[in-house]
Design a protein around this motif. Structure first.
Motif, PDB file in Angstrom:
ATOM      1  N   ALA A 289      -6.773  26.577   7.007  1.00  0.00           N
ATOM      2  CA  ALA A 289      -6.918  28.036   7.007  1.00  0.00           C
ATOM      3  C   ALA A 289      -7.938  28.494   5.974  1.00  0.00           C
ATOM      4  N   LEU A 290      -7.905  27.897   4.786  1.00  0.00           N
ATOM      5  CA  LEU A 290      -8.862  28.263   3.740  1.00  0.00           C
ATOM      6  C   LEU A 290     -10.291  27.936   4.166  1.00  0.00           C
ATOM      7  N   ALA A 291     -10.464  26.780   4.830  1.00  0.00           N
ATOM      8  CA  ALA A 291     -11.797  26.396   5.297  1.00  0.00           C
ATOM      9  C   ALA A 291     -12.315  27.388   6.337  1.00  0.00           C
ATOM     10  N   LEU A 292     -11.445  27.781   7.266  1.00  0.00           N
ATOM     11  CA  LEU A 292     -11.848  28.730   8.306  1.00  0.00           C
ATOM     12  C   LEU A 292     -12.119  30.120   7.723  1.00  0.00           C
ATOM     13  N   LEU A 293     -11.292  30.543   6.768  1.00  0.00           N
ATOM     14  CA  LEU A 293     -11.510  31.836   6.115  1.00  0.00           C
ATOM     15  C   LEU A 293     -12.823  31.844   5.339  1.00  0.00           C
ATOM     16  N   PHE A 294     -13.110  30.732   4.691  1.00  0.00           N
ATOM     17  CA  PHE A 294     -14.387  30.601   3.977  1.00  0.00           C
ATOM     18  C   PHE A 294     -15.552  30.744   4.951  1.00  0.00           C
TER      19      PHE A 294
ATOM     20  N   MET B 213     -10.417  17.977  -0.032  1.00  0.00           N
ATOM     21  CA  MET B 213      -9.286  18.645  -0.685  1.00  0.00           C
ATOM     22  C   MET B 213      -8.015  18.570   0.164  1.00  0.00           C
ATOM     23  N   GLY B 214      -8.177  18.474   1.457  1.00  0.00           N
ATOM     24  CA  GLY B 214      -7.012  18.392   2.333  1.00  0.00           C
ATOM     25  C   GLY B 214      -6.612  16.973   2.673  1.00  0.00           C
ATOM     26  N   LEU B 215      -7.224  15.989   2.000  1.00  0.00           N
ATOM     27  CA  LEU B 215      -7.007  14.592   2.358  1.00  0.00           C
ATOM     28  C   LEU B 215      -5.593  14.126   2.047  1.00  0.00           C
ATOM     29  N   ARG B 216      -5.070  14.503   0.880  1.00  0.00           N
ATOM     30  CA  ARG B 216      -3.718  14.052   0.518  1.00  0.00           C
ATOM     31  C   ARG B 216      -2.672  14.590   1.489  1.00  0.00           C
ATOM     32  N   ALA B 217      -2.786  15.872   1.819  1.00  0.00           N
ATOM     33  CA  ALA B 217      -1.828  16.464   2.760  1.00  0.00           C
ATOM     34  C   ALA B 217      -1.912  15.772   4.117  1.00  0.00           C
ATOM     35  N   LEU B 218      -3.142  15.448   4.539  1.00  0.00           N
ATOM     36  CA  LEU B 218      -3.332  14.759   5.810  1.00  0.00           C
ATOM     37  C   LEU B 218      -2.704  13.381   5.779  1.00  0.00           C
TER      38      LEU B 218
END
Length: 318
Positions: free
Chosen positions: A51-56, A247-252
């Motif tokens: 969501a942050l990537a898309l908002l950016f 930045m989203g790698l750990r969650a993935l």
């Protein structure tokens, strides 16, 4: 010098954002505390990062639309989205490697989060260095893009051939050197990378795991950085799309950790993506592939490989 739509304040603002999110994870959300990450927590953070990537991207579009016009704004937004999809998809291969490393060293689940935290920090530093170096090289020697193209095609072919083979981690020369130079314990001591034992500092197996994680970050950076230069040579787009994916790698990782076996065909899809991007770079002088078509092709390959994986493993899952 490569052209970029970003003004200096945009670089500063994005870097401050990244540092703030890392600080939030470490200090406010318990990123430095050992605990097993649940699928719910991983899914929540995955949604947040996407969501942050898309908002950016949306914010960048509307800002550029007022500054440089709708055409350039749309072009840059599509470049970011395509680059982000490429980097995010390639990060799935990181997940497979992380699973192999953690499994090989039998790392308890509650200690994996700290290792991945340091791994992400190292990956960010490595990406910054390689993006800056890559941008400089491309700005000075445009023909190097063809070298990147050849490299990606070869990497894709190698990935496809070796997709079912697991490397011998113990044969890693860096790991051998570390074991030769440093004293290691045989067992884990919490999340510690080193402890004082009999008056001397010794290191735990968790440090070996971290070393392999950082090495894998370097390898994947070598693959992914050339891939995004096939989409854009704007350093700001290259940088931001890469960092959002990392930045989203750990969650993935924690989201896919328990079901990675169900996506075993995804590696073939990733190999095809690399080869497609490589071919695109090689034919750019004669045939220009629009970013929208590239995004469509890449999305189709990834979705097809995921669906094929789920169908192929459906009987096993039941």
């Amino acid at each position: 010098m490569l052209e970029t739509v970003a003004q200096p304040w945009m670089w500063v603002a994005f870097i401050v954002f990244v540092l703030s999110m890392l600080a939030l994870d470490i200090f406010a959300l318990g990123g430095s505390k050992s605990h097993k990450v649940s699928v719910k927590e991983a899914a929540s953070w995955s949604i947040v990062w996407v969501a942050l990537a898309l908002l950016f991207n949306v914010g960048m579009y509307f800002y550029l639309k007022d500054i440089v016009g709708e055409t350039i704004a749309m072009t840059k937004s599509m470049e970011f989205l395509t680059g982000y999809v490429i980097e995010k998809s390639l990060s799935v291969d990181n997940v497979f490697v992380f699973l192999m490393i953690f499994g090989h060293f039998a790392v308890p689940e509650q200690y994996q989060r700290k290792v991945l935290l340091y791994g992400v920090l190292g990956a960010i530093v490595m990406r910054v260095i390689m993006i800056l170096a890559g941008s400089w090289v491309v700005s000075q020697f445009a023909w190097v893009l063809y070298i990147f193209g050849i490299f990606l095609v070869i990497t894709g072919l190698r990935m496809m051939v070796a997709s079912e083979k697991e490397p011998d981690l113990e044969a890693n020369p860096v790991l051998k050197f570390a074991k030769k130079m440093l004293p290691f314990t045989k067992e884990y001591h919490g999340e510690n990378f080193s402890i004082i034992q009999n008056g001397k500092r010794v290191f735990t197996p968790l440090l070996l795991v971290l070393i392999l994680i950082e090495i894998s970050d370097v390898v994947f950076a070598v693959d992914s950085i050339p891939a995004i230069f096939a989409v854009t040579t704007d350093p700001f787009i290259v940088f931001t799309s890469n960092i959002f994916a990392i930045m989203g790698l750990r969650a993935l990782y924690f989201l896919l950790a328990d079901m990675a076996d169900r996506f075993h065909l995804l590696k073939f899809g990733l190999a095809l993506v690399l080869m497609f991007v490589g071919v695109k770079m090689l034919i750019v002088k004669w045939i220009h592939v629009p970013t929208t078509i590239s995004l469509t092709v890449i999305g189709t390959i990834l979705i097809s490989s995921m669906v094929a994986s789920l169908i192929a493993t459906r009987k096993k899952a039941n």
